[in-house]
Design an enzyme around this catalytic site. Structure first.
Site, PDB file in Angstrom:
ATOM      1  N   ASP A  47       0.860  -1.186   0.000  1.00 18.20           N
ATOM      2  CA  ASP A  47       0.000   0.000   0.000  1.00 18.20           C
ATOM      3  C   ASP A  47       0.889   1.226   0.000  1.00 18.20           C
ATOM      4  O   ASP A  47       2.023   1.186   0.485  1.00 18.20           O
ATOM      5  CB  ASP A  47      -0.914   0.023   1.224  1.00 18.20           C
ATOM      6  N   ASN A 100      -5.561  -4.925  -6.360  1.00 13.73           N
ATOM      7  CA  ASN A 100      -6.791  -4.353  -5.833  1.00 13.73           C
ATOM      8  C   ASN A 100      -6.749  -2.840  -5.675  1.00 13.73           C
ATOM      9  O   ASN A 100      -7.801  -2.197  -5.594  1.00 13.73           O
ATOM     10  CB  ASN A 100      -7.086  -5.016  -4.474  1.00 13.73           C
ATOM     11  N   TYR A 166     -13.623   7.074 -13.866  1.00 14.94           N
ATOM     12  CA  TYR A 166     -13.715   5.808 -13.135  1.00 14.94           C
ATOM     13  C   TYR A 166     -14.294   4.700 -14.019  1.00 14.94           C
ATOM     14  O   TYR A 166     -13.730   3.599 -14.105  1.00 14.94           O
ATOM     15  CB  TYR A 166     -14.577   5.995 -11.889  1.00 14.94           C
ATOM     16  N   LYS A 170     -12.211   1.346 -15.292  1.00 13.23           N
ATOM     17  CA  LYS A 170     -12.607  -0.004 -14.905  1.00 13.23           C
ATOM     18  C   LYS A 170     -13.000  -0.853 -16.120  1.00 13.23           C
ATOM     19  O   LYS A 170     -12.777  -2.072 -16.125  1.00 13.23           O
ATOM     20  CB  LYS A 170     -13.737   0.048 -13.875  1.00 13.23           C
ATOM     21  N   THR A 201     -16.208   0.242   1.987  1.00 14.13           N
ATOM     22  CA  THR A 201     -14.783   0.441   2.236  1.00 14.13           C
ATOM     23  C   THR A 201     -14.592   1.839   2.822  1.00 14.13           C
ATOM     24  O   THR A 201     -15.512   2.657   2.803  1.00 14.13           O
ATOM     25  CB  THR A 201     -13.999   0.326   0.927  1.00 14.13           C
TER      26      THR A 201
END
Length: 261
Positions: A47, A100, A166, A170, A201
């Site tokens: 991360d 991810n 976005y 994707k 999340t």
């Protein structure tokens, strides 16, 4: 040879397998890293957020799992190359990866969206996935094969109002997943995508801070609620396991029924 565990369950065992997880500092990435470690995998948790990554590492150590944390920015090629090498150096090889890390980024109509903000979303979501696979695949091939799972989104299949960057990124992740899957299937690398719907999340918590906005989002789900990070993690873990040994180039919706509505 007999076993006390049904074969279908035994195939979910990840004991000894080196798995790299990006975006592991929170949300779906953290849940996947912990879940996989609990099934015996050796985790390289990655991360850009060092504090979050170290919290994930502590959570894995708390269940006696084996892991390391590597701080890396997936938009920086040298960082990506280094994170893969550190996984190999620490655990001897690389079997799989859950790519991810991603962002929602700026919204707005195309004519109003600043180009720099468009590029930021594309750089993290799509270019990041490209860089990860570019360096993961040689390491996985060196070990004889394995599995890669990319996080796409329901936005990889349907459009959402005022999210051009976005949605485009994707769609690109899903297309890239299928292309790489086709190119490497014969070399024993399975590449698939998980397509989460609205999931609680930390990123989503900010978006749904307004109770009215959250209520509308929940009402839009046929199942009547938002997803939980661990529910996405379960799909990613299954795709990384031998239980999904014939699954290649596929897209799995985990969205509470949105794609069917």
């Amino acid at each position: 040879m007999t076993t006390s565990v049904p074969q279908a369950y035994a195939q979910l065992d990840m004991t000894g397998r080196s798995i790299l997880v990006t975006g592991a500092g929170s949300g779906m990435g953290r849940e996947a890293a912990i879940l996989l470690a609990g099934r015996g995998a050796r985790i390289t948790a990655v991360d850009v957020n060092e504090a979050g990554g170290k919290e994930t590492l502590q959570a894995i150590e708390a269940i006696d799992g084996e892991a390391q944390f590597v701080r890396a920015d997936i938009t920086v090629e040298n960082d990506v190359q280094t994170m893969v090498q550190e996984a190999v150096d620490k655990f001897g090889d690389l079997y799989g990866a859950f790519n991810n890390a991603g962002i929602i980024g700026a919204g707005g109509a195309v004519v109003d969206l600043e180009y720099d903000k468009w590029k930021t979303v594309m750089d993290i979501n799509l270019n990041g996935a490209f860089l990860c696979m570019k360096y993961e695949i040689p390491a996985i091939l060196a070990g004889g094969g394995g599995s890669i799972v990319n996080t796409a989104s329901t936005a990889a299949a349907i459009a959402y109002p005022n999210l051009p960057a976005y949605v485009s990124s994707k769609h690109g992740v899903l297309g890239l997943t299928r292309q790489v899957a086709l190119d490497y299937a014969a070399q024993n690398i399975r590449v698939n995508a998980v397509l989460p719907g609205s999931t609680m999340t930390p990123l989503a918590e900010e978006a749904f801070a307004d109770p009215e906005v959250k209520a509308k989002a929940e009402a839009a789900q046929p199942i009547g609620r938002l997803g939980r990070p661990e529910e996405i993690a379960e799909m990613a873990a299954w795709l990384l396991s031998d239980a999904a040994s014939f699954v290649v180039g596929s897209a799995f919706f985990v969205d509470g029924g949105v794609n069917a509505a």
